[in-house]
Design a protein around this motif. Structure first.
Motif, PDB file in Angstrom:
ATOM      1  N   CYS A  88       0.879  -1.334  -0.048  1.00  0.00           N
ATOM      2  CA  CYS A  88       0.043  -0.002   0.018  1.00  0.00           C
ATOM      3  C   CYS A  88       0.713   1.322  -0.007  1.00  0.00           C
ATOM      4  O   CYS A  88       1.856   1.367   0.719  1.00  0.00           O
ATOM      5  CB  CYS A  88      -0.987   0.139   1.294  1.00  0.00           C
ATOM      6  N   CYS A 135      -6.534  -1.126  -0.121  1.00  0.00           N
ATOM      7  CA  CYS A 135      -5.858  -1.449   0.965  1.00  0.00           C
ATOM      8  C   CYS A 135      -6.869  -2.191   2.072  1.00  0.00           C
ATOM      9  O   CYS A 135      -7.900  -1.618   2.359  1.00  0.00           O
ATOM     10  CB  CYS A 135      -5.036  -0.311   1.634  1.00  0.00           C
ATOM     11  N   CYS A 152      -6.548   1.923   7.533  1.00  0.00           N
ATOM     12  CA  CYS A 152      -6.113   2.821   6.036  1.00  0.00           C
ATOM     13  C   CYS A 152      -7.235   3.022   5.072  1.00  0.00           C
ATOM     14  O   CYS A 152      -7.867   1.887   4.794  1.00  0.00           O
ATOM     15  CB  CYS A 152      -4.619   2.092   5.392  1.00  0.00           C
TER      16      CYS A 152
HETATM   17 ZN   LIG Z   1      -2.981   1.164   3.517  1.00  0.00          ZN
END
Ligand SMILES: [Zn+2]
Length: 193
Positions: free
Chosen positions: A104, A121, A126
């Motif tokens: 990511c 992700c 996130c």
């Molecule tokens: Zn991420």
């Protein structure tokens, strides 16, 4: 526990599972990988994972032996079933469950999965997300991988701007994880165009 196969085929099966990253060695034991667990989740309620299926096949083999079932019919049924389950499995791969895990750009964890419409992700905290439809074109798996691995997609061709005019561009990752267009150098001689 029901044991299927001879010790020799079991050893070969384990080697194949290791090679394909479904299981891994951990100290003295063998544990499933994340990919292995996903595939198990997918497969466990299906007929292929049911010991009864082997029983059905055994019964069919007996019928063949006794001349009650044409071998061709049995073979065709196995082929059809294999094709069906393989297609289903590949469709699952496209949905990202078994696709390679990419790093990511925001949290730097190996948690990006490719889905049909997005790359995303999987970390809880996130929110990195990439829409794969760019100006009317689907960004290929390969291009998304290039974006995450090299910071830039392969050249995306035939994108359409708002006026409907076609153009080629790269998508480049920005520091915040967003993407922006990068254009290939303009060719000076436009021969043939
Ligand atoms: Zn991420």
């Amino acid at each position: 526990m029901q044991v299927i196969g001879t010790p020799a085929t079991r050893a070969a099966t384990i080697e194949t599972l290791l090679k394909r990253n479904y299981i891994k060695r951990q100290k003295k034991s063998i544990v499933p990988t994340e990919k292995g667990l996903k595939v198990f989740e997918w497969v466990k309620d299906r007929k292929i994972a049911d010991v009864a299926l082997t029983g059905e096949w055994e019964a069919s083999l007996n019928e063949i032996e006794e001349g009650q079932l044409p071998p061709k019919e049995f073979l065709q049924a196995i082929k059809d079933y294999t094709q069906k389950i393989t297609e289903d499995f590949l469709a699952m791969e496209i949905e990202g469950i078994a696709s390679p895990t990419l790093v990511c750009p925001v949290c730097k964890k190996q948690s990006v999965r490719l889905y049909e419409k997005v790359a995303k992700c999987m970390e809880d905290d996130c929110e990195w997300l990439f829409f794969r439809n760019v100006c009317g074109k689907q960004v290929s798996d390969q291009a998304v991988m290039a974006l995450l691995e090299n910071g830039k997609t392969t050249l995306l061709k035939g994108l359409k701007n708002k006026a409907g005019k076609s153009f080629d561009a790269y998508l480049a990752l920005q520091e915040d994880g967003s993407t922006s267009f990068e254009f290939p150098p303009r060719s000076k001689n436009k021969k043939g165009k």
